[in-house]
Every structure is written in structure tokens, then in C-alpha cells.
Design a protein around this motif. Structure first.
Motif, PDB file in Angstrom:
ATOM      1  N   CYS A   1      27.809 -36.355 -47.096  1.00 63.69           N
ATOM      2  CA  CYS A   1      28.011 -37.518 -46.228  1.00 63.69           C
ATOM      3  C   CYS A   1      28.746 -38.674 -46.900  1.00 63.69           C
ATOM      4  N   GLY A   2      28.791 -38.736 -48.227  1.00 66.88           N
ATOM      5  CA  GLY A   2      29.489 -39.835 -48.876  1.00 66.88           C
ATOM      6  C   GLY A   2      28.920 -41.182 -48.477  1.00 66.88           C
ATOM      7  N   THR A   3      29.756 -42.043 -47.929  1.00 65.91           N
ATOM      8  CA  THR A   3      29.312 -43.370 -47.500  1.00 65.91           C
ATOM      9  C   THR A   3      28.504 -43.329 -46.207  1.00 65.91           C
ATOM     10  N   GLY A   4      28.465 -42.171 -45.538  1.00 66.40           N
ATOM     11  CA  GLY A   4      27.726 -42.044 -44.281  1.00 66.40           C
ATOM     12  C   GLY A   4      28.543 -42.356 -43.049  1.00 66.40           C
ATOM     13  N   ALA A   5      29.856 -42.567 -43.193  1.00 73.70           N
ATOM     14  CA  ALA A   5      30.682 -43.017 -42.067  1.00 73.70           C
ATOM     15  C   ALA A   5      30.656 -42.040 -40.903  1.00 73.70           C
ATOM     16  N   VAL A   6      30.779 -40.739 -41.172  1.00 73.04           N
ATOM     17  CA  VAL A   6      30.819 -39.755 -40.085  1.00 73.04           C
ATOM     18  C   VAL A   6      29.469 -39.680 -39.379  1.00 73.04           C
ATOM     19  N   ALA A   7      28.390 -39.687 -40.153  1.00 71.45           N
ATOM     20  CA  ALA A   7      27.055 -39.671 -39.549  1.00 71.45           C
ATOM     21  C   ALA A   7      26.818 -40.914 -38.709  1.00 71.45           C
ATOM     22  N   LEU A   8      27.288 -42.066 -39.181  1.00 79.10           N
ATOM     23  CA  LEU A   8      27.133 -43.308 -38.422  1.00 79.10           C
ATOM     24  C   LEU A   8      27.959 -43.266 -37.143  1.00 79.10           C
ATOM     25  N   ALA A   9      29.150 -42.664 -37.216  1.00 75.59           N
ATOM     26  CA  ALA A   9      29.966 -42.519 -36.015  1.00 75.59           C
ATOM     27  C   ALA A   9      29.248 -41.662 -34.989  1.00 75.59           C
ATOM     28  N   ALA A  10      28.610 -40.594 -35.443  1.00 73.98           N
ATOM     29  CA  ALA A  10      27.877 -39.722 -34.528  1.00 73.98           C
ATOM     30  C   ALA A  10      26.683 -40.450 -33.924  1.00 73.98           C
ATOM     31  N   ALA A  11      25.913 -41.147 -34.760  1.00 71.43           N
ATOM     32  CA  ALA A  11      24.723 -41.845 -34.270  1.00 71.43           C
ATOM     33  C   ALA A  11      25.094 -42.951 -33.291  1.00 71.43           C
ATOM     34  N   ALA A  12      26.183 -43.680 -33.583  1.00 74.84           N
ATOM     35  CA  ALA A  12      26.592 -44.773 -32.711  1.00 74.84           C
ATOM     36  C   ALA A  12      27.147 -44.267 -31.393  1.00 74.84           C
ATOM     37  N   SER A  13      27.796 -43.113 -31.410  1.00 73.77           N
ATOM     38  CA  SER A  13      28.483 -42.614 -30.219  1.00 73.77           C
ATOM     39  C   SER A  13      27.592 -41.755 -29.344  1.00 73.77           C
ATOM     40  N   LEU A  14      26.668 -41.007 -29.953  1.00 76.21           N
ATOM     41  CA  LEU A  14      25.825 -40.094 -29.184  1.00 76.21           C
ATOM     42  C   LEU A  14      24.599 -40.771 -28.605  1.00 76.21           C
ATOM     43  N   GLY A  15      24.154 -41.870 -29.213  1.00 80.73           N
ATOM     44  CA  GLY A  15      23.004 -42.579 -28.674  1.00 80.73           C
ATOM     45  C   GLY A  15      21.682 -41.952 -29.067  1.00 80.73           C
ATOM     46  N   GLY A  16      20.622 -42.380 -28.377  1.00 83.66           N
ATOM     47  CA  GLY A  16      19.271 -41.974 -28.754  1.00 83.66           C
ATOM     48  C   GLY A  16      18.965 -40.509 -28.540  1.00 83.66           C
ATOM     49  N   GLY A  17      19.783 -39.796 -27.770  1.00 79.20           N
ATOM     50  CA  GLY A  17      19.507 -38.386 -27.532  1.00 79.20           C
ATOM     51  C   GLY A  17      19.919 -37.489 -28.673  1.00 79.20           C
ATOM     52  N   ALA A  18      20.526 -38.045 -29.704  1.00 78.63           N
ATOM     53  CA  ALA A  18      21.042 -37.243 -30.807  1.00 78.63           C
ATOM     54  C   ALA A  18      20.123 -37.309 -32.016  1.00 78.63           C
ATOM     55  N   VAL A  19      20.068 -36.209 -32.734  1.00 75.99           N
ATOM     56  CA  VAL A  19      19.405 -36.167 -34.034  1.00 75.99           C
ATOM     57  C   VAL A  19      20.500 -35.975 -35.074  1.00 75.99           C
ATOM     58  N   VAL A  20      20.732 -37.002 -35.886  1.00 77.65           N
ATOM     59  CA  VAL A  20      21.810 -36.961 -36.870  1.00 77.65           C
ATOM     60  C   VAL A  20      21.191 -36.891 -38.266  1.00 77.65           C
TER      61      VAL A  20
END
Length: 339
Positions: A231-250
Motif C-alpha cells: 500500500c505504500g502511502t495508502g493512496a489507493v486504499a484511501l481512494a477506494a474507501a472514499a469512493s466506495l463508501g461504508g459498504g466497502a471493506v478496504v
């Protein structure tokens, strides 16, 4: 730790002594800018505010000193690794500290994107020694003009290891504030967001819409599971969490403890829910143990992958410096199938 102290720091404590209490408290944000200040030669005017106290204050700094940067880099690596040996409690300390930090809110998305030349001149936290001051308006550190977005011609400059990102704008217009600490070790893969990672974050956000490749629905409810491997800085995971909303498990994993610390801090700063875990994915045994802990069924030995799509960086504004019709990056989408 024995390192040479720059001559202009003869009356100052060593970098290790400055960083030790900050890193022990999990305050990566303040420690980062404290190390940056330590590694800068003094400006002509001593009245400027400290860049890590007021990162958007327009501080005029003369030059980054490599010897001082190497000193702080060694201190950062040793102290942070020692702190993170406690595992999950250390990451919880980092998350709590960054959730409590009083930081300026991220700037709103800019209506117009700036040119690469303006980004170089106006948006870096480090002023260039000897350059005449420029009135950059919103295009200044912390200003909305310095936020990067899909299509920005400055997209290839943001990985500069001496910069702290003001913000990334994903497809859903959510602005994410991101720290990276690669200035201590230039071109450090583990703690710097590279253009390929930026492209992947943009693609993840774009495909998080209903009907996209990251979305699946049942009875009108959205649900999705995302694993950011390395994940490095976490940017991709943060993009997923911000875009998918509460229904996602990241879930985000990395083998480097410094990456996990930064990803934890970045998730806390943005108020996003991301599960972070150490994982040395170079060994089958470690991956199998991780999958078992998270209830993931191991794939069949007779399974494989088939390519679903190949997305060029051009679709997200990542062209080369030399041609607007060429890109060095692409996303390859694959689906697991049984043989």
C-alpha cells in the motif's frame, strides 16, 4: 548513532534528539516537517516561520542539505522501526495522534488546473533559493490551485520527494490530504506515491461507481472488498474507501513498517476506515496465514487469470512530458478463472 552535524547546526540538538519524542508519540506529521526544517540551510531572513509549524506560510528557504537529510533519514528509519516493533499498538497510537491533530482543512477542488511550470514555481513546499518571489494566488502550497486531479498536466511532478501533497482529487471529487516522507530518502519506493500509484487510485475511484468493476450489488445494497497489496502511502486504499463508501471493506498491507505507519496516519487524517496489516507477501506461507486470519478461501491450484481490460494512463491525463499522445503507464485488469 554517530553522524556528522552540519556546521550551521552546531548549537542545535542532533536530528535524532529532535525526532525521538515526536516519533515515540506517533506524531509523524510534525516529525516530518521538523526533519525537513532541520535539513534546510537557513534563509537570508530568520524571521520566517518554521515550515512544519506553518507549512502554507510562504517560508523562504535557501536549500536542502543532503548531509543533514541523510542524518535525519537514518534517525527516522531507526527510531520509527523501533517504535513500530510493538505492532498493532504502535499503529493505533499513530492513528489516534493524527486524528487529534489540528490541521488546516484541505482546499476545495480548483476550477482550473495549473500548468506544470506553475506547479514547479508555486506549489512546492520548498522555495527555490535565489528565485524572485511570485504571487501565485490559489496556486501556492495549501492553495486549491495546487491540488492534483484527473487530467492535470502537473501529474508527473507530484512524486517529487521533497514535497508534501496538498491534496488528490479523485473521480468523485473527494479531496484526500496525503503525507509522504520520501524526502528523507530520495526516490524511496516504500513511502512515496509514484505516478503508477496515482493512476491506480484514479482508476479505482472511477470504477467505484455502480456498475463499475469494483462494485457489485445485491438487493440494492452495495458491497465490495478491496485489498491494496503493497500500500505504500495508502493512496489507493484511501481512494477506494472514499469512493466506495461504508459498504466497502478496504484492507491495505505492506511489508515495510514505515509504509504502514504513513498509511495509518493518512487514513486517520482523512477520517477513512481502512484495515491495515503487516504482510510479507513475498512468501506463500505468509500470504496463506494472512488469508486464513481474514477468512479468505485459498484459490484452487488449477485456477489462473484472464485479462479483462487494459486502461492507458492517457484516459486519466497521465501523458509524458514530451507528448500528449503517449503515456508510460497503464492499468491491466485481470479476473481469476478456473482452468
Amino acid at each position: 548513532m554517530t553522524t556528522a552535524v552540519p556546521s550551521w547546526h552546531s548549537s542545535m540538538p542532533a536530528c535524532v534528539d529532535i525526532l525521538a519524542p515526536l516519533l515515540a508519540a506517533g506524531d509523524l506529521h510534525t516529525a516530518r516537517f521538523a526533519a525537513l526544517e532541520y535539513a534546510m540551510r537557513p534563509a537570508a531572513s530568520a524571521a520566517s516561520p518554521s515550515p512544519w509549524q506553518q507549512p502554507a506560510g510562504g517560508t523562504a528557504l535557501a536549500a536542502f542539505d543532503k548531509a543533514a537529510g541523510d542524518e535525519c533519514g537514518a534517525a527516522w528509519r531507526e527510531l520509527l522501526d523501533e517504535f513500530l516493533l510493538s505492532g498493532e499498538p504502535a499503529l493505533a497510537t499513530v492513528a489516534a495522534k493524527h486524528s487529534a491533530l489540528t490541521l488546516p482543512p484541505p482546499p476545495p477542488p480548483s476550477a482550473s488546473l495549473i500548468s506544470m511550470e506553475d506547479y514547479d514555481a508555486c506549489c512546492s513546499w520548498l522555495a527555490r533559493g535565489g528565485d524572485a518571489p511570485r504571487r501565485c494566488g490559489a496556486a501556492s502550497p495549501g492553495g486549491s490551485g495546487c491540488s492534483l486531479a484527473n487530467g492535470s498536466t502537473a501529474a508527473t511532478t507530484f512524486l517529487c520527494p521533497f514535497d508534501d501533497l496538498a491534496g488528490l482529487i479523485w473521480a468523485n471529487s473527494r479531496l484526500i490530504s496525503l503525507n509522504q516522507d520520501g524526502f528523507l530518502r530520495p526516490f524511496d519506493v516504500a513511502t512515496v506515491l509514484w505516478p503508477a500509484g496515482y493512476l491506480l487510485g484514479l482508476w479505482v475511484a472511477a470504477e467505484a461507481r455502480p456498475g463499475g468493476l469494483l462494485w457489485r450489488g445485491g438487493d440494492g445494497a452495495e458491497s465490495c472488498q478491496v485489498l491494496d497489496l503493497g500500500c505504500g502511502t495508502g493512496a489507493v486504499a484511501l481512494a477506494a474507501a472514499a469512493s466506495l463508501g461504508g459498504g466497502a471493506v478496504v484492507t491495505a498491507v505492506d511489508r515495510e513498517s514505515r509504509s504502514l505507519a504513513l498509511a495509518t496516519a493518512n487514513a486517520a487524517r482523512n477520517g477513512l476506515e481502512v484495515r491495515l496489516s503487516p504482510l510479507d507477501y513475498a512468501t506463500d506461507e505468509a500470504v496463506a496465514a494472512f488469508a486464513a486470519r481474514h477468512g479468505v478461501t485459498a484459490p484452487s491450484p488449477r485456477s489462473g487469470f484472464v485479462e479483462v481490460a487494459r486502461v492507458a494512463g492517457l484516459g486519466f491525463g497521465l501523458h509524458t512530458r514530451w507528448s500528449e499522445s503517449e503515456s508510460d503507464f497503464e492499468v491491466v485488469v485481470a479476473r481469476r478463472v478456473k482452468k
